[in-house]
Design a protein around this motif. Sequence first.
Motif, PDB file in Angstrom:
ATOM      1  N   SER A 170       0.852  -1.182   0.000  1.00 62.52           N
ATOM      2  CA  SER A 170       0.000   0.000   0.000  1.00 62.52           C
ATOM      3  C   SER A 170       0.895   1.242   0.000  1.00 62.52           C
ATOM      4  O   SER A 170       1.630   1.489   0.948  1.00 62.52           O
ATOM      5  CB  SER A 170      -0.865  -0.072   1.256  1.00 62.52           C
ATOM      6  N   ILE A 183      -2.678   5.493  -9.130  1.00 56.24           N
ATOM      7  CA  ILE A 183      -2.561   4.038  -8.927  1.00 56.24           C
ATOM      8  C   ILE A 183      -1.871   3.425 -10.147  1.00 56.24           C
ATOM      9  O   ILE A 183      -2.354   3.574 -11.282  1.00 56.24           O
ATOM     10  CB  ILE A 183      -3.945   3.373  -8.748  1.00 56.24           C
ATOM     11  N   GLU A 216      -7.504  -0.528  -3.789  1.00 51.02           N
ATOM     12  CA  GLU A 216      -6.705   0.679  -3.560  1.00 51.02           C
ATOM     13  C   GLU A 216      -7.524   1.940  -3.863  1.00 51.02           C
ATOM     14  O   GLU A 216      -7.440   2.945  -3.150  1.00 51.02           O
ATOM     15  CB  GLU A 216      -5.433   0.639  -4.428  1.00 51.02           C
ATOM     16  N   ASP A 219      -9.882   2.509  -1.048  1.00 47.50           N
ATOM     17  CA  ASP A 219      -9.148   3.055   0.100  1.00 47.50           C
ATOM     18  C   ASP A 219      -8.927   4.567  -0.074  1.00 47.50           C
ATOM     19  O   ASP A 219      -9.124   5.346   0.855  1.00 47.50           O
ATOM     20  CB  ASP A 219      -7.811   2.306   0.232  1.00 47.50           C
TER      21      ASP A 219
END
Length: 475
Positions: A170, A183, A216, A219
């Motif tokens: 992460s 990302i 991700e 998040d």
Amino acid sequence: MYNDNPTLINVNKHIDESKQGEVLESFQSGLESEKKFYIESYGCQMNFADSEIVASILTEDGYSSTRIMEEADLILINTCSIREKAEDNVRQRLRQFDKVKKIKPGLLVGVLGCMAERLKGKFLDEEKLVDIVVGPDAYRDLPLLINNAEDGQKGVNVLLSREETYADISPLRLDSNGVSGFISIMRGCDNMCSFCVVPFTRGRERSRNPFTIVAEARDLFERGYKEITLLGQNVDSFKWENPETMEIYSFAMLLEMVALVSPIVRIRFSTSHPKDITDDVLFTMAKYDNICKYIHLPIQSGNSRILELMNRTYDRSWYESKVKRIYEIMPECAISSDIITGFCTETEEEHQDTLSIIEWAKFTMSYMFFYSERPGTLAARKYKDDVPYDVKKKRLSDVIRVQRQISFEHNKLDLGKTFEILIEGDSKKSSLDFKGRNSQNKAVIFPKIEGFKPGDYVNVKITSYTSATLKGEIV
Ligand code: 5AD
Ligand code: SF4
């Protein structure tokens, strides 16, 4: 997209608010262990994203980050090889680090990224400025290499991998405004554009498990981010096979999965290759309001003979048909480009073709470069770098002039229109103004109004413009 500029970009410049507690904690634990790293990144957005992976690996290893180079026990520089100038900047910076090294015995300096991969052990043998050399696929090895270097051994790992995607790591988002996050969805590149060093420095193309990408994205959304950019050298060739069901996930499918995370999170992506972008991707973009109507679609040259020498695998008319298709499916879509002037054997007439495609395609902006021969590339081996430096530079200034004019005309059409803008922060010039972008990725500056903050969406009516920015007022 690429930063060749020696201006320093420290991943620790802006600390993500939601991470402040964590950073502070690790900073304090860092004080106890007295192990601090300082990292600078150059080059493409992938490099910046990689630095966040590195920061995460080092934090796990007990390091904390610092913004003050002199305070660090470990200085890392994440490097770019795309043009000679990018490498020159890094060398210059390494000499500056060496001065700090002289007054701080025990300080370790590490080179990461594309230059590490390209030059490998040469850094250790010839330059003696560096203790650690780590290629883009070997960051997990950093703690071990640092240990070795602390024991006086030199640490090198430049092995490229066919599998590594760092999917389980992460990233520590240190250089973030808390609004826009990046990302990496894939690594490497399987295209062999003859001018490009990337396939040699970043290795074979591999796509990341899409479910880890969606996790991700979720998040980021939960931490208040409002814009996510999916990164890859060639996102349109994203391809992942589920090992259990054998189902194949394309980029269009991934785009939809990420768009569905939340309608209030904008999705962007970069970079697209004209040969690979599909109708599926275009229809998915058109279907979701939160997928930004903007495509970075590098043409490189407007001349078919030069495109062939560049091994771009499309010609001018193929590119034109892609552009037509984009405007047909999304008339409001903005297209930007990368352009190289003075590629091997390029004639003045062929250069004119590049100028005309800028006008024809109506690029809202372009990243423009003159050709820089890179050792080991196909072009370096096969063709003579025979366009004189002055001619390359003159052609570059032609391209910049034409692009500026087209950007200006494009912006003129926005006068009086109202756009939904995502506020990113203060404008560079005045803390009385906000800066944000519209879906088409145009920068918009407007006076602040009480009650609005970065991360909010506002409607802004455009009242004036330059070739680089739109100006307006919240309505
Ligand atoms: N010389 C000049 N520009 C280059 N680019 C890639 N390699 C070179 C080179 N050798 C440019 C291309 C690419 C962008 C990221 O950098 O335009 O799309
Ligand atoms: Fe380089 Fe071409 Fe791959 Fe882009 S698509 S990284 S220009 S080889």
